[in-house]
Structures are given as C-alpha cells and as structure tokens.
Scaffold this motif. Structure first.
Motif, PDB file in Angstrom:
ATOM      1  N   ASP A 238       8.975 111.961 -43.084  1.00  0.00           N
ATOM      2  CA  ASP A 238       8.310 112.129 -41.791  1.00  0.00           C
ATOM      3  C   ASP A 238       7.626 113.470 -41.650  1.00  0.00           C
ATOM      4  OD1 ASP A 238      11.077 113.004 -41.884  1.00  0.00           O
ATOM      5  OD2 ASP A 238      10.783 113.631 -39.799  1.00  0.00           O
ATOM      6  N   LEU A 239       7.936 114.426 -42.528  1.00  0.00           N
ATOM      7  CA  LEU A 239       7.308 115.745 -42.474  1.00  0.00           C
ATOM      8  C   LEU A 239       5.985 115.691 -43.215  1.00  0.00           C
ATOM      9  CD1 LEU A 239      10.450 117.997 -43.098  1.00  0.00           C
ATOM     10  CD2 LEU A 239       9.400 117.363 -40.921  1.00  0.00           C
ATOM     11  N   VAL A 240       4.907 115.516 -42.457  1.00  0.00           N
ATOM     12  CA  VAL A 240       3.594 115.319 -43.066  1.00  0.00           C
ATOM     13  C   VAL A 240       2.617 116.389 -42.611  1.00  0.00           C
ATOM     14  CG1 VAL A 240       1.653 113.730 -43.347  1.00  0.00           C
ATOM     15  CG2 VAL A 240       3.993 112.839 -43.238  1.00  0.00           C
ATOM     16  N   ASP A 241       2.449 116.533 -41.309  1.00  0.00           N
ATOM     17  CA  ASP A 241       1.442 117.436 -40.762  1.00  0.00           C
ATOM     18  C   ASP A 241       2.055 118.797 -40.449  1.00  0.00           C
ATOM     19  OD1 ASP A 241      -0.751 115.556 -40.722  1.00  0.00           O
ATOM     20  OD2 ASP A 241       0.344 114.530 -39.117  1.00  0.00           O
ATOM     21  N   PRO A 242       1.212 119.841 -40.277  1.00  0.00           N
ATOM     22  CA  PRO A 242       1.737 121.185 -39.997  1.00  0.00           C
ATOM     23  C   PRO A 242       2.619 121.237 -38.751  1.00  0.00           C
ATOM     24  CG  PRO A 242      -0.553 121.320 -40.655  1.00  0.00           C
ATOM     25  CD  PRO A 242      -0.239 119.866 -40.519  1.00  0.00           C
ATOM     26  N   TYR A 243       2.229 120.492 -37.686  1.00  0.00           N
ATOM     27  CA  TYR A 243       3.033 120.553 -36.466  1.00  0.00           C
ATOM     28  C   TYR A 243       4.402 119.905 -36.643  1.00  0.00           C
ATOM     29  CZ  TYR A 243       0.343 116.166 -36.062  1.00  0.00           C
ATOM     30  OH  TYR A 243      -0.263 114.972 -36.318  1.00  0.00           O
ATOM     31  N   ASP A 244       4.566 119.026 -37.666  1.00  0.00           N
ATOM     32  CA  ASP A 244       5.892 118.485 -37.961  1.00  0.00           C
ATOM     33  C   ASP A 244       6.837 119.594 -38.394  1.00  0.00           C
ATOM     34  OD1 ASP A 244       5.043 115.889 -37.381  1.00  0.00           O
ATOM     35  OD2 ASP A 244       4.375 115.550 -39.443  1.00  0.00           O
ATOM     36  N   TYR A 245       6.308 120.530 -39.185  1.00  0.00           N
ATOM     37  CA  TYR A 245       7.133 121.648 -39.648  1.00  0.00           C
ATOM     38  C   TYR A 245       7.399 122.633 -38.518  1.00  0.00           C
ATOM     39  CZ  TYR A 245       6.085 119.801 -44.274  1.00  0.00           C
ATOM     40  OH  TYR A 245       5.984 118.996 -45.363  1.00  0.00           O
ATOM     41  N   VAL A 246       6.416 122.826 -37.640  1.00  0.00           N
ATOM     42  CA  VAL A 246       6.641 123.701 -36.494  1.00  0.00           C
ATOM     43  C   VAL A 246       7.763 123.153 -35.619  1.00  0.00           C
ATOM     44  CG1 VAL A 246       5.594 124.628 -34.392  1.00  0.00           C
ATOM     45  CG2 VAL A 246       4.272 124.552 -36.513  1.00  0.00           C
ATOM     46  N   GLU A 247       7.728 121.845 -35.378  1.00  0.00           N
ATOM     47  CA  GLU A 247       8.779 121.227 -34.584  1.00  0.00           C
ATOM     48  C   GLU A 247      10.131 121.329 -35.275  1.00  0.00           C
ATOM     49  OE1 GLU A 247       9.797 116.939 -32.412  1.00  0.00           O
ATOM     50  OE2 GLU A 247       8.074 117.112 -33.745  1.00  0.00           O
ATOM     51  N   GLU A 248      10.142 121.187 -36.590  1.00  0.00           N
ATOM     52  CA  GLU A 248      11.394 121.270 -37.339  1.00  0.00           C
ATOM     53  C   GLU A 248      11.995 122.673 -37.259  1.00  0.00           C
ATOM     54  OE1 GLU A 248      14.405 119.468 -39.662  1.00  0.00           O
ATOM     55  OE2 GLU A 248      12.710 118.641 -38.528  1.00  0.00           O
ATOM     56  N   VAL A 249      11.152 123.693 -37.366  1.00  0.00           N
ATOM     57  CA  VAL A 249      11.633 125.068 -37.244  1.00  0.00           C
ATOM     58  C   VAL A 249      12.176 125.316 -35.840  1.00  0.00           C
ATOM     59  CG1 VAL A 249      10.941 127.499 -37.274  1.00  0.00           C
ATOM     60  CG2 VAL A 249      10.128 125.954 -39.059  1.00  0.00           C
ATOM     61  N   GLY A 250      11.447 124.831 -34.823  1.00  0.00           N
ATOM     62  CA  GLY A 250      11.919 125.005 -33.463  1.00  0.00           C
ATOM     63  C   GLY A 250      13.243 124.323 -33.232  1.00  0.00           C
ATOM     64  N   ARG A 251      13.450 123.167 -33.825  1.00  0.00           N
ATOM     65  CA  ARG A 251      14.727 122.472 -33.669  1.00  0.00           C
ATOM     66  C   ARG A 251      15.861 123.240 -34.325  1.00  0.00           C
ATOM     67  NH1 ARG A 251      17.630 118.659 -36.343  1.00  0.00           N
ATOM     68  NH2 ARG A 251      16.193 118.683 -38.100  1.00  0.00           N
ATOM     69  N   LYS A 252      15.560 123.895 -35.460  1.00  0.00           N
ATOM     70  CA  LYS A 252      16.602 124.631 -36.182  1.00  0.00           C
ATOM     71  C   LYS A 252      17.039 125.877 -35.415  1.00  0.00           C
ATOM     72  CE  LYS A 252      16.887 122.060 -39.932  1.00  0.00           C
ATOM     73  NZ  LYS A 252      18.141 121.332 -40.261  1.00  0.00           N
ATOM     74  N   ILE A 253      16.065 126.640 -34.886  1.00  0.00           N
ATOM     75  CA  ILE A 253      16.416 127.893 -34.226  1.00  0.00           C
ATOM     76  C   ILE A 253      16.713 127.698 -32.754  1.00  0.00           C
ATOM     77  CG2 ILE A 253      14.961 129.158 -35.887  1.00  0.00           C
ATOM     78  CD1 ILE A 253      12.934 129.535 -33.645  1.00  0.00           C
ATOM     79  N   GLY A 254      16.347 126.524 -32.218  1.00  0.00           N
ATOM     80  CA  GLY A 254      16.571 126.254 -30.810  1.00  0.00           C
ATOM     81  C   GLY A 254      15.306 126.429 -29.984  1.00  0.00           C
ATOM     82  N   PHE A 255      14.900 125.381 -29.309  1.00  0.00           N
ATOM     83  CA  PHE A 255      13.667 125.449 -28.521  1.00  0.00           C
ATOM     84  C   PHE A 255      13.783 126.450 -27.370  1.00  0.00           C
ATOM     85  CE2 PHE A 255      13.186 121.124 -30.336  1.00  0.00           C
ATOM     86  CZ  PHE A 255      11.973 121.318 -30.980  1.00  0.00           C
ATOM     87  N   SER A 256      15.030 126.741 -26.972  1.00  0.00           N
ATOM     88  CA  SER A 256      15.223 127.712 -25.891  1.00  0.00           C
ATOM     89  C   SER A 256      14.843 129.123 -26.309  1.00  0.00           C
ATOM     90  CB  SER A 256      16.679 127.677 -25.430  1.00  0.00           C
ATOM     91  OG  SER A 256      17.555 128.025 -26.507  1.00  0.00           O
ATOM     92  N   GLN A 257      14.754 129.349 -27.627  1.00  0.00           N
ATOM     93  CA  GLN A 257      14.388 130.670 -28.112  1.00  0.00           C
ATOM     94  C   GLN A 257      12.875 130.908 -28.091  1.00  0.00           C
ATOM     95  OE1 GLN A 257      16.788 132.878 -28.824  1.00  0.00           O
ATOM     96  NE2 GLN A 257      18.257 131.268 -28.244  1.00  0.00           N
ATOM     97  N   ILE A 258      12.110 129.850 -27.847  1.00  0.00           N
ATOM     98  CA  ILE A 258      10.647 129.951 -27.848  1.00  0.00           C
ATOM     99  C   ILE A 258      10.171 130.129 -26.415  1.00  0.00           C
ATOM    100  CG2 ILE A 258       8.487 128.808 -28.478  1.00  0.00           C
ATOM    101  CD1 ILE A 258      10.056 127.210 -30.552  1.00  0.00           C
TER     102      ILE A 258
END
Length: 383
Positions: free
Chosen positions: A18-38
């Motif tokens: 499912d990791l295909v486009d650049p925004y897929d990786y951005v979302e994955e990073v945000g999920r790892k560190i926590g969206f509350s940190q953004i």
C-alpha cells in the motif's frame, strides 16, 4: 532507509504494497511518531469573489417568485412512462427523450425527469389528500434531455484524462437546462371579512413567470399556443425576443384526472437559463422627469382573435420616446362593436424629460400610436 542531507530514501517491506505515493510515507511517519506531535496549520485564506452573475440572477428570480406568494418545494428528479403518458406528450415531443437509470429507486419511475411538472403534480395531490386545498407551489431545478446515443470513454485513473477524452465525456452527457415551474389549485386568496375568495387561475401562473422575468430585467411576451399538458385555447407561450422560453395556462382536464388534480388547476414552466441569458449585463438608471405627465385613453376595435399584447406592442412602437407607459384597462365584446370583434381600451402616459408637453404634442403621439395599430391590425378607434 537512508538519509542524505535533506532527502530521505525509503524502501517499503514486501508486506506493505500500500506504500506507493510520497504522501503514503508521510502518513506512515506521522502514524509512527504520533499525529499529535504535528502542529496543525490552516491553509491561507484567499479573498472571496462573491456570487457569480448567474447565481445572483437565480437568487433574485426565486426570491421574487416567493415574494409573489408561491411556496418552494423540492421533488425527486425521477419520472416514468405513466407520467409522460399522463402529460399527453406525443412521440415526437422532446420531453420523451429520457435518460434511463441503471438502478432506479422505483421501477415505475426509471428515468431522469425531462420536466418539473410531474413532481409538482405529486406534491399538489399529496396536499389535497391532507385537506390542503389551496396550493401555490414552485420548484427550480435541472431537467435531463437525452441527446444522440453516445458512449463515454473510461479513462485510466493513473493520469489525467486527455482533452479528447474529456470532450467525449461531455458529449455523452444529456442536456441539463435549469427550469422554473409552478402549479396552482384552489383559491389564491381565501374568504375574508372584506371580500369573497379569489380563485387561482391562469393569471397567477403568468404572475410567477412575470415575477421572475422582472427580477432579471427581462420583458416577457405572450402568445396563444397549443402545448401539452395545457388546455388548448387556455395556454400561452412565454417569449423573450421572439424565442419561446416556456408555457403557462390552465391544465387539460385529462391531465388533471390522470394526476389526481382538482379541475381547472393551472401550471407554468419556463427555462430559467434562457431568462438569465437574456438578462441585461448592466443596468442603466434613467433619471426621473420632474415635468408633469400627460394622459391619453384610446379604445381600439380589432378582430377578436388579435391578442391584446400585440396591440399594445404596436402602440408602444408607434408612440416613440415620449410614450412612458401603455396599460390595458378594459376589454369589451358586445353588440356595440359587432360580432367577432372586441374593444381594447388602453391608458397612455406621456412625458418629456426636458419640458411640459403641450396638448398638440400629446395628441400627435397618441395619433402616431393608433396609426401603428391600425396599420398592423386594422384597428379602429371606438367612438
């Protein structure tokens, strides 16, 4: 994953297709560190441009119709063969050009509507079943008229459709004009302490069209016409600059019976798009004259088949710039004018912007207006 300066190179594991486009990786990073940190950042607001000219025109027209005494309704945009047959449409009528639904909500109404009237008829019938006998409703919406058979392409989702594909898709769509329609039944005004009830008739159907047109600065002309579902001889074609934009009048008795409407119900339907197209782009305010008005009344005898509106237009054309207004105030038929004839009495208001008109000038304008009506329709001044 490797990092080089400001760039980051990542390789997804084989179990993450499912990791295909650049925004897929951005979302994955945000999920790892926590969206509350953004930190949440709103996009910048741009200055609004306000309503378009078409939107302003539609609002003005609908407000004018509502102010005239009509109640707006919204009906489902579906019709069936029973509706088209009930309207008395011939096989060649454009409203028979239906768009069929692949999965209709109701098997008896499997087409997109080609006219607003069946939906309004159902609303009137529903009100009648609930003892609401005095109804004056209207609706504004699109209708769908199928064109020649055409198949729209199915472009790939991995890139933007080409201009040719977009043109083919647009060509396959049906025509979707925006219409304005209304239906009346029962009384326009109920019984009151100061007078009896006023029955809703064709004049109120024309009132709807006139209210919308006047709000847009458009002048409607009326001609006798024959058009389903209206009663022959009790139907008027509504015209703008010689082009028919709709119809108004009393419904045919068979149509009233087919849709469960009370006898002598009236209806109107016209193209709102046509009114908007004919509306002037910008208004010009004419200064009011401070000089007194001169009044002249004329009674013209013409054939009974001649429409009063056409006689009025002839008076306006002959009167010229000094003629401020022409209003019909009396129609007489009887022995004094002879069989097959009628007398039309008009009130003429004349005014100049720079002077007080003399009696001779007013008489000259009156005679010129009457001469135009005589030349066109053989009108005779009634003694």
């Amino acid at each position: 994953m490797t990092a080089l300066g400001d760039s980051l190179t990542v390789i997804p594991p084989t179990w993450r297709p499912d990791l295909v486009d650049p925004y897929d990786y951005v979302e994955e990073v945000g999920r790892k560190i926590g969206f509350s940190q953004i930190e949440a950042t709103l996009p910048p607001l741009t200055a609004g441009r306000g309503l378009t000219r078409a939107q302003q025109g539609r609002r003005a027209a609908l407000h004018a119709v509502a102010d005239a005494g009509f109640v707006e309704v919204i009906s489902l945009p579906f019709i069936g063969d029973t509706d088209l047959d009930g309207l008395g449409l011939t096989g060649e009528d454009p409203r028979r050009r239906t768009v069929q639904l692949a999965n209709p909500l109701d098997d008896t109404r499997g087409y997109l509507r080609t006219t607003l009237l069946p939906g309004l008829f159902q609303a009137v019938s529903r009100n009648q079943s609930r003892s609401q006998d005095d109804v004056a409703i209207f609706e504004c919406g699109t209708v769908f008229l199928a064109g020649p058979p055409a198949r729209a392409p199915r472009p790939s989702v991995d890139h933007r459709p080409s201009e040719e594909e977009l043109a083919q898709i647009a060509a396959a769509l049906p025509d979707q004009p925006r219409m304005l329609a209304g239906v009346l039944s029962g009384n326009w005004l109920p019984d009151r302490w100061n007078g009896p009830a006023v029955r809703a008739d064709w004049t109120h159907a024309v009132l709807l069209a006139e209210s919308a047109a006047q709000a847009l600065g458009v002048r409607l002309e009326r001609r006798s016409a024959r058009q389903a579902p209206w009663h022959p001889g009790r139907c008027a074609a509504l015209m703008v600059a010689g082009q028919i934009v709709g119809y108004a009048g009393e419904l045919h008795p068979k149509v009233c019976k087919a849709f469960g409407l009370p006898a002598r119900a009236c209806a109107v339907e016209l193209s709102l798009d046509a009114l908007l197209e004919a509306a002037p782009a910008g208004g010009q305010i004419t200064p009011l004259s401070t000089f007194p008005v001169a009044k002249e009344d004329v009674a013209l005898v013409v054939d009974a088949a001649v429409p009063a509106a056409q006689v009025r237009e002839a008076l306006v054309a002959g009167g010229g710039d000094l003629l401020e207004s022409v209003e019909l105030f009396d129609v007489y038929t009887g022995e004094q004018v002879g069989p097959g004839r009628k007398s039309l009495a008009f009130s003429l208001r004349l005014r100049a912007a720079d002077r007080t008109l003399k009696d001779a000038e007013a008489a000259q304008v009156r005679d010129a207006a009457v001469a135009q009506a005589t030349a066109q329709f053989g009108a005779e001044l009634r003694s």
